[in-house]
Design a protein around this motif. Structure first.
Motif, PDB file in Angstrom:
ATOM      1  N   ALA A  59       0.846  -1.193   0.000  1.00 32.64           N
ATOM      2  CA  ALA A  59       0.000   0.000   0.000  1.00 32.64           C
ATOM      3  C   ALA A  59       0.874   1.234   0.000  1.00 32.64           C
ATOM      4  O   ALA A  59       1.957   1.256   0.599  1.00 32.64           O
ATOM      5  N   THR A  60       0.410   2.272  -0.673  1.00 34.25           N
ATOM      6  CA  THR A  60       1.102   3.555  -0.703  1.00 34.25           C
ATOM      7  C   THR A  60       0.583   4.437   0.436  1.00 34.25           C
ATOM      8  O   THR A  60      -0.447   4.131   1.046  1.00 34.25           O
ATOM      9  N   PRO A  61       1.257   5.535   0.763  1.00 36.51           N
ATOM     10  CA  PRO A  61       0.765   6.418   1.841  1.00 36.51           C
ATOM     11  C   PRO A  61      -0.641   6.952   1.600  1.00 36.51           C
ATOM     12  O   PRO A  61      -1.313   7.350   2.558  1.00 36.51           O
ATOM     13  N   SER A  62      -1.106   6.979   0.352  1.00 34.68           N
ATOM     14  CA  SER A  62      -2.469   7.445   0.077  1.00 34.68           C
ATOM     15  C   SER A  62      -3.518   6.396   0.381  1.00 34.68           C
ATOM     16  O   SER A  62      -4.717   6.695   0.342  1.00 34.68           O
ATOM     17  N   GLY A  63      -3.114   5.140   0.648  1.00 34.40           N
ATOM     18  CA  GLY A  63      -4.063   4.092   1.000  1.00 34.40           C
ATOM     19  C   GLY A  63      -4.456   3.194  -0.152  1.00 34.40           C
ATOM     20  O   GLY A  63      -5.271   2.292   0.037  1.00 34.40           O
ATOM     21  N   THR A 157       9.897  28.571 -28.864  1.00 34.51           N
ATOM     22  CA  THR A 157      10.113  27.395 -28.034  1.00 34.51           C
ATOM     23  C   THR A 157       9.447  27.581 -26.680  1.00 34.51           C
ATOM     24  O   THR A 157       9.617  28.609 -26.029  1.00 34.51           O
ATOM     25  N   GLU A 158       8.666  26.580 -26.279  1.00 33.78           N
ATOM     26  CA  GLU A 158       7.998  26.642 -24.988  1.00 33.78           C
ATOM     27  C   GLU A 158       9.009  26.450 -23.853  1.00 33.78           C
ATOM     28  O   GLU A 158       9.973  25.704 -23.977  1.00 33.78           O
ATOM     29  N   LEU A 159       8.735  27.131 -22.771  1.00 36.32           N
ATOM     30  CA  LEU A 159       9.610  27.021 -21.615  1.00 36.32           C
ATOM     31  C   LEU A 159       9.399  25.669 -20.936  1.00 36.32           C
ATOM     32  O   LEU A 159       8.263  25.290 -20.627  1.00 36.32           O
ATOM     33  N   LEU A 160      10.471  24.959 -20.732  1.00 37.21           N
ATOM     34  CA  LEU A 160      10.402  23.657 -20.077  1.00 37.21           C
ATOM     35  C   LEU A 160      10.514  23.823 -18.575  1.00 37.21           C
ATOM     36  O   LEU A 160      11.282  24.655 -18.087  1.00 37.21           O
ATOM     37  N   GLU A 161       9.739  23.053 -17.852  1.00 35.38           N
ATOM     38  CA  GLU A 161       9.816  23.064 -16.398  1.00 35.38           C
ATOM     39  C   GLU A 161      10.750  21.954 -15.934  1.00 35.38           C
ATOM     40  O   GLU A 161      10.811  20.895 -16.553  1.00 35.38           O
ATOM     41  N   PRO A 162      11.470  22.189 -14.862  1.00 34.28           N
ATOM     42  CA  PRO A 162      12.374  21.135 -14.373  1.00 34.28           C
ATOM     43  C   PRO A 162      11.586  19.901 -13.951  1.00 34.28           C
ATOM     44  O   PRO A 162      10.543  20.023 -13.290  1.00 34.28           O
ATOM     45  N   PRO A 163      12.037  18.718 -14.311  1.00 38.19           N
ATOM     46  CA  PRO A 163      11.312  17.494 -13.932  1.00 38.19           C
ATOM     47  C   PRO A 163      11.398  17.256 -12.432  1.00 38.19           C
ATOM     48  O   PRO A 163      12.345  17.711 -11.770  1.00 38.19           O
ATOM     49  N   PRO A 164      10.426  16.557 -11.858  1.00 42.01           N
ATOM     50  CA  PRO A 164      10.469  16.280 -10.414  1.00 42.01           C
ATOM     51  C   PRO A 164      11.598  15.323 -10.062  1.00 42.01           C
ATOM     52  O   PRO A 164      12.138  14.614 -10.914  1.00 42.01           O
ATOM     53  N   ASP A 165      11.933  15.299  -8.801  1.00 43.01           N
ATOM     54  CA  ASP A 165      13.020  14.434  -8.338  1.00 43.01           C
ATOM     55  C   ASP A 165      12.609  12.972  -8.272  1.00 43.01           C
ATOM     56  O   ASP A 165      13.431  12.083  -8.482  1.00 43.01           O
ATOM     57  N   ARG A 166      11.337  12.717  -7.984  1.00 39.77           N
ATOM     58  CA  ARG A 166      10.859  11.346  -7.839  1.00 39.77           C
ATOM     59  C   ARG A 166       9.607  11.139  -8.675  1.00 39.77           C
ATOM     60  O   ARG A 166       8.863  12.094  -8.943  1.00 39.77           O
ATOM     61  N   PRO A 167       9.331   9.907  -9.064  1.00 40.93           N
ATOM     62  CA  PRO A 167       8.079   9.641  -9.791  1.00 40.93           C
ATOM     63  C   PRO A 167       6.871   9.840  -8.893  1.00 40.93           C
ATOM     64  O   PRO A 167       6.949   9.668  -7.668  1.00 40.93           O
ATOM     65  N   ALA A 168       5.764  10.197  -9.494  1.00 44.03           N
ATOM     66  CA  ALA A 168       4.544  10.474  -8.737  1.00 44.03           C
ATOM     67  C   ALA A 168       3.733   9.201  -8.553  1.00 44.03           C
ATOM     68  O   ALA A 168       3.807   8.260  -9.352  1.00 44.03           O
ATOM     69  N   SER A 169       2.960   9.183  -7.491  1.00 42.50           N
ATOM     70  CA  SER A 169       2.064   8.062  -7.232  1.00 42.50           C
ATOM     71  C   SER A 169       0.988   8.023  -8.311  1.00 42.50           C
ATOM     72  O   SER A 169       0.508   9.067  -8.755  1.00 42.50           O
ATOM     73  N   PRO A 170       0.561   6.848  -8.762  1.00 46.48           N
ATOM     74  CA  PRO A 170      -0.418   6.778  -9.865  1.00 46.48           C
ATOM     75  C   PRO A 170      -1.735   7.481  -9.569  1.00 46.48           C
ATOM     76  O   PRO A 170      -2.359   8.029 -10.477  1.00 46.48           O
ATOM     77  N   TYR A 171      -2.182   7.488  -8.304  1.00 45.76           N
ATOM     78  CA  TYR A 171      -3.487   8.065  -7.990  1.00 45.76           C
ATOM     79  C   TYR A 171      -3.380   9.410  -7.278  1.00 45.76           C
ATOM     80  O   TYR A 171      -4.030  10.369  -7.670  1.00 45.76           O
ATOM     81  N   SER A 172      -2.557   9.497  -6.242  1.00 46.67           N
ATOM     82  CA  SER A 172      -2.491  10.742  -5.478  1.00 46.67           C
ATOM     83  C   SER A 172      -1.645  11.799  -6.151  1.00 46.67           C
ATOM     84  O   SER A 172      -1.854  12.994  -5.946  1.00 46.67           O
ATOM     85  N   GLY A 173      -0.660  11.407  -6.973  1.00 49.75           N
ATOM     86  CA  GLY A 173       0.225  12.363  -7.616  1.00 49.75           C
ATOM     87  C   GLY A 173       1.352  12.856  -6.742  1.00 49.75           C
ATOM     88  O   GLY A 173       2.167  13.671  -7.191  1.00 49.75           O
ATOM     89  N   ASN A 174       1.430  12.397  -5.512  1.00 54.41           N
ATOM     90  CA  ASN A 174       2.514  12.808  -4.615  1.00 54.41           C
ATOM     91  C   ASN A 174       3.792  12.024  -4.933  1.00 54.41           C
ATOM     92  O   ASN A 174       3.721  10.900  -5.441  1.00 54.41           O
ATOM     93  N   LEU A 176       6.675   9.483  -4.779  1.00 52.34           N
ATOM     94  CA  LEU A 176       6.633   8.145  -4.192  1.00 52.34           C
ATOM     95  C   LEU A 176       7.972   7.457  -4.400  1.00 52.34           C
ATOM     96  O   LEU A 176       8.564   7.548  -5.483  1.00 52.34           O
ATOM     97  N   LYS A 177       8.450   6.775  -3.371  1.00 56.43           N
ATOM     98  CA  LYS A 177       9.658   5.968  -3.482  1.00 56.43           C
ATOM     99  C   LYS A 177       9.389   4.577  -2.912  1.00 56.43           C
ATOM    100  O   LYS A 177       8.418   4.366  -2.169  1.00 56.43           O
ATOM    101  N   ARG A 178      10.261   3.650  -3.231  1.00 54.59           N
ATOM    102  CA  ARG A 178      10.017   2.260  -2.880  1.00 54.59           C
ATOM    103  C   ARG A 178       9.987   2.039  -1.365  1.00 54.59           C
ATOM    104  O   ARG A 178       9.280   1.166  -0.867  1.00 54.59           O
ATOM    105  N   SER A 179      10.742   2.832  -0.618  1.00 52.35           N
ATOM    106  CA  SER A 179      10.768   2.655   0.837  1.00 52.35           C
ATOM    107  C   SER A 179       9.441   3.021   1.488  1.00 52.35           C
ATOM    108  O   SER A 179       9.190   2.643   2.644  1.00 52.35           O
ATOM    109  N   GLN A 180       8.569   3.758   0.781  1.00 47.90           N
ATOM    110  CA  GLN A 180       7.271   4.134   1.326  1.00 47.90           C
ATOM    111  C   GLN A 180       6.204   3.068   1.107  1.00 47.90           C
ATOM    112  O   GLN A 180       5.083   3.225   1.600  1.00 47.90           O
TER     113      GLN A 180
END
Length: 273
Positions: A59-63, A157-174, A176-180
């Protein structure tokens, strides 16, 4: 014929009978559909694979509950995509720096030309002004003859936003890392009818609120409130539950009944005007 209303929906040429009966298949306006039980995800199924989890649920932190194989594969895929996005972002920053340097050099050259023209005689300035006339005519032609290929606007050219440091949870979008990922213990009735049972009361879990103890055992929220919460003691490991936040509230299963959650889906399509 009655006067049309000034409301936003008052100009539709279709009557209520035409929209809801005669031309119902055309689905004008807002269409509402009631979702059946087959369209809902029952408890104990993977939120990615949509199939019952028979081995190694987490389970992820979102449940939300996932199969470890599915969620780990998802995280690996998203991590590779983020690494590729970071490389593209670095190349983008380098190109922007080079473009800014060229722009500054061009501004310096333009300022130098303006300064030199200001120091020359008035005749030369008049001749320079005369040379600007074709440029003005060309700008007017570009404004009026915009369909010509040589006067098409340049691509910005469109301005690119910096990518996040970690992948997002499939449902909550927060992030997420494997240790969670929290391992769960799902007790099922049998192999032929794999319904999830409450580990404490052995009642079938369908759409009731459910929680996961720190030990990973899944029980009903009612059993937790009546038996576990007063003593804050894990009945399976006899360990003290230090804080209530360590008890994870899981996303409950849903069915076609309204009491289990939202069962209506709406979609808007423009009407004929």
């Amino acid at each position: 014929m009655t006067r049309k209303s000034k409301k936003s929906s008052g100009h539709t040429p279709l009557t209520y009978y035409e929209m809801n009966t005669k031309f119902k298949s055309s689905q004008y306006g807002t269409t509402t559909v009631r979702l059946s039980t087959d369209s809902q995800l029952p408890f104990g199924c993977c939120a990615l694979g949509l199939s019952p989890i028979l081995d190694d649920p987490v389970a992820t932190p979102s449940g939300h509950i996932y199969s470890r194989e599915a969620i780990v594969e998802y995280l690996l895929t998203k991590t590779q995509e983020l690494n590729k996005a970071r490389d593209e972002y670095e190349q983008y920053l380098l190109s922007q720096e080079a473009k800014q340097e060229r722009k500054q050099e061009k501004e310096k050259e333009t300022a130098l030309v303006v300064f030199e023209n200001a120091q020359t005689a008035s005749k030369k300035r008049v001749r320079v002004d005369d040379d600007d006339e074709p440029k003005k005519k060309k700008s007017v032609l570009a404004r009026t003859s915009y369909w010509l290929a040589e006067y098409q606007p340049e691509h910005k050219t469109e301005l690119l936003e910096p990518p996040p440091d970690r992948p997002a949870s499939p449902y909550s979008g927060n992030p997420l890392k494997r240790s969670q990922l929290k391992p769960l213990i799902l007790k099922r009735s049998d192999d032929n009818n794999p319904k999830v049972l409450c580990t404490l009361s052995e009642k079938t879990i369908s759409t009731q609120p459910v929680v996961a103890l720190p030990s990973g055992h899944v029980i009903l929220k009612q059993c937790y409130d009546d038996l576990v919460k007063p003593t804050m003691m894990d009945p399976f490991t006899s360990k003290k539950i230090k804080k209530e936040k360590h008890v994870l509230t899981l996303q409950k299963g849903k069915s076609g009944f309204a009491s289990s959650g939202p069962v209506l889906a709406k979609k808007y399509r423009p009407t004929i005007t």
